[in-house]
Design a protein around this motif. Structure first.
Motif, short mmCIF file in Angstrom:
data_model
loop_
_atom_site.label_atom_id
_atom_site.label_comp_id
_atom_site.label_asym_id
_atom_site.label_seq_id
_atom_site.Cartn_x
_atom_site.Cartn_y
_atom_site.Cartn_z
N VAL A 1 35.85 32.85 36.98
CA VAL A 1 35.19 34.02 37.55
C VAL A 1 35.20 35.20 36.57
O VAL A 1 36.11 35.33 35.76
N ASP A 2 34.18 36.03 36.70
CA ASP A 2 34.01 37.14 35.76
C ASP A 2 35.02 38.28 35.99
O ASP A 2 35.48 38.91 35.04
N ILE A 3 35.33 38.56 37.26
CA ILE A 3 36.23 39.68 37.59
C ILE A 3 37.26 39.19 38.60
O ILE A 3 36.91 38.53 39.59
N ILE A 4 38.51 39.52 38.37
CA ILE A 4 39.60 39.21 39.30
C ILE A 4 40.29 40.52 39.67
O ILE A 4 40.71 41.27 38.79
N VAL B 1 36.72 50.14 36.67
CA VAL B 1 37.65 49.35 35.86
C VAL B 1 37.08 47.96 35.58
O VAL B 1 37.00 47.53 34.44
N GLY B 2 36.67 47.27 36.61
CA GLY B 2 36.19 45.90 36.45
C GLY B 2 34.78 45.76 35.88
O GLY B 2 34.38 44.68 35.49
N GLU B 3 34.03 46.87 35.87
CA GLU B 3 32.67 46.89 35.32
C GLU B 3 31.77 45.84 35.98
O GLU B 3 31.03 45.11 35.32
N PHE B 4 31.83 45.81 37.29
CA PHE B 4 30.99 44.88 38.05
C PHE B 4 29.51 45.22 37.86
O PHE B 4 29.13 46.39 37.78
N ALA B 5 28.69 44.19 37.85
CA ALA B 5 27.24 44.33 37.86
C ALA B 5 26.67 43.20 38.68
O ALA B 5 27.28 42.12 38.79
#
Length: 339
Positions: A220-223, A143-147
């Motif tokens: 921040v990029d993802i929460i 979902v968050g598409e972390f990298a």
């Protein structure tokens, strides 16, 4: 009818004190693609409290018995349990994820949702992995598409999912990892034990301002959010441009008070996405199970990842276990064992 012992609820729904062990619960029969597991331990989750109170949308395939994560021993295998899967056999020690039914002596589960129990881990530790770590993986990656190189904020930092998520973020080279919690002790735990960059007490400070300060105004990029309405505005403030807010629950309310400025969605190109795990089909859950095995299992074995267990109860004390979870004072999993 063959019966077993399982946790039941007097009147169907109610407070923690309504829980009791029912000696005449029907014992499940595995379908062709399932295994029957003799449960050794099961983990508690926030959804169990909501389901007990009749406030959780239970998927249609779930039995009425609570519980979605467990560890135990295979007692029986369905006729097609070997097709396209690992070579399971009776007596294998496993842990896994289910749609429900883990608060019981026996549970029937699709074999693709099982994982071999490593000898390095206890029954109690394994029972605290499936729902928690798979939810963290889902929120971060699918979902968050972390990298690697992205920054991330985990709300409810001392909750089991965020404990998993902070460790995953650190191992996968997040540029910065932030957390919120409502107690100083929990904030210290997130930084000192888990390796978060910083953690902010949301009862004592304006956490979104603190996040912006810590990131030189970038955000921040993802929460990853479990709080909902009361954190909605703060999330929009704290998100970076092209940020992704992943909402998994609404512990702080589901209805916005009004007057919220949604301009940040356009101004910062923010994506806000809700998700759940239990409502997903077995194919979706199975992919996440595979990711858990490939991504996290080796680090459990090497002890790079830790399953934090707050307290272990005999399942006869399931009322006290639920009451402890309701206190919101825990850091990590609450586990019940079936002797």
């Amino acid at each position: 009818m063959v019966t077993m012992r399982a946790v039941d609820i007097k009147g169907g729904t109610g407070p923690a004190t309504a829980l009791f062990i029912n000696d005449s619960t029907p014992k499940p029969t595995p379908s062709p693609t399932q295994a029957l597991i003799r449960v050794k331990a099961f983990g508690l989750n926030r959804m169990d409290l909501l389901q007990r109170e009749g406030k959780y949308p239970v998927p249609p395939q779930a039995p009425k018995t609570l519980g979605v994560e467990f560890s135990g021993v295979i007692e029986e295998l369905g006729s097609k349990a070997h097709e396209g899967h690992e070579d399971w056999k009776k007596g294998d020690e496993v842990f896994g994820l289910a749609y429900g039914g883990a608060y019981a002596e026996y549970i029937a589960v699709n074999v693709h949702m099982l994982v071999h129990k490593p000898s390095e881990l206890s029954w109690e530790e394994c029972a605290g992995i499936p729902e928690t770590w798979i939810t963290a993986l889902q929120a971060m990656y699918l979902v968050g598409e972390f990298a690697p190189g992205k920054s991330i904020l985990w709300h409810a930092g001392a909750s089991s999912v965020s404990i998993a998520g902070i460790q995953l973020s650190k191992a996968d080279n997040a540029s910065a990892i932030y957390a919120t919690a409502r107690q100083d002790e929990k904030c210290d735990f997130c930084v000192q034990k888990l390796g978060a960059t910083a953690a902010f007490n949301s009862e004592k400070s304006n956490w979104s301002e603190e996040v912006l300060k810590a990131t030189d105004g970038k955000g921040v990029d993802i929460i990853i959010d479990f709080i909902g309405a009361s954190y909605f505005g703060g999330n929009l403030d704290a998100a970076a441009r092209d940020g992704h807010i992943v909402n998994l629950a609404s512990m702080g309310g589901a209805k916005l008070p009004g007057g919220e400025d949604v301009g940040a969605f356009v101004r910062k190109r923010i994506r806000f996405e809700g998700s759940s795990l239990r409502s997903r089909d077995e194919q979706y859950q199975g992919k996440l199970r595979n990711q858990l095995v490939e991504h996290a299992l080796p680090k459990f074995k090497s002890k790079e990842f830790t399953i934090y267990v707050e307290k272990v109860f005999d399942w006869e004390s399931v009322v006290e276990a639920h009451q402890l979870m309701e206190s919101n004072k825990t850091k990590g999993k609450i586990i019940c064992v079936i002797p």
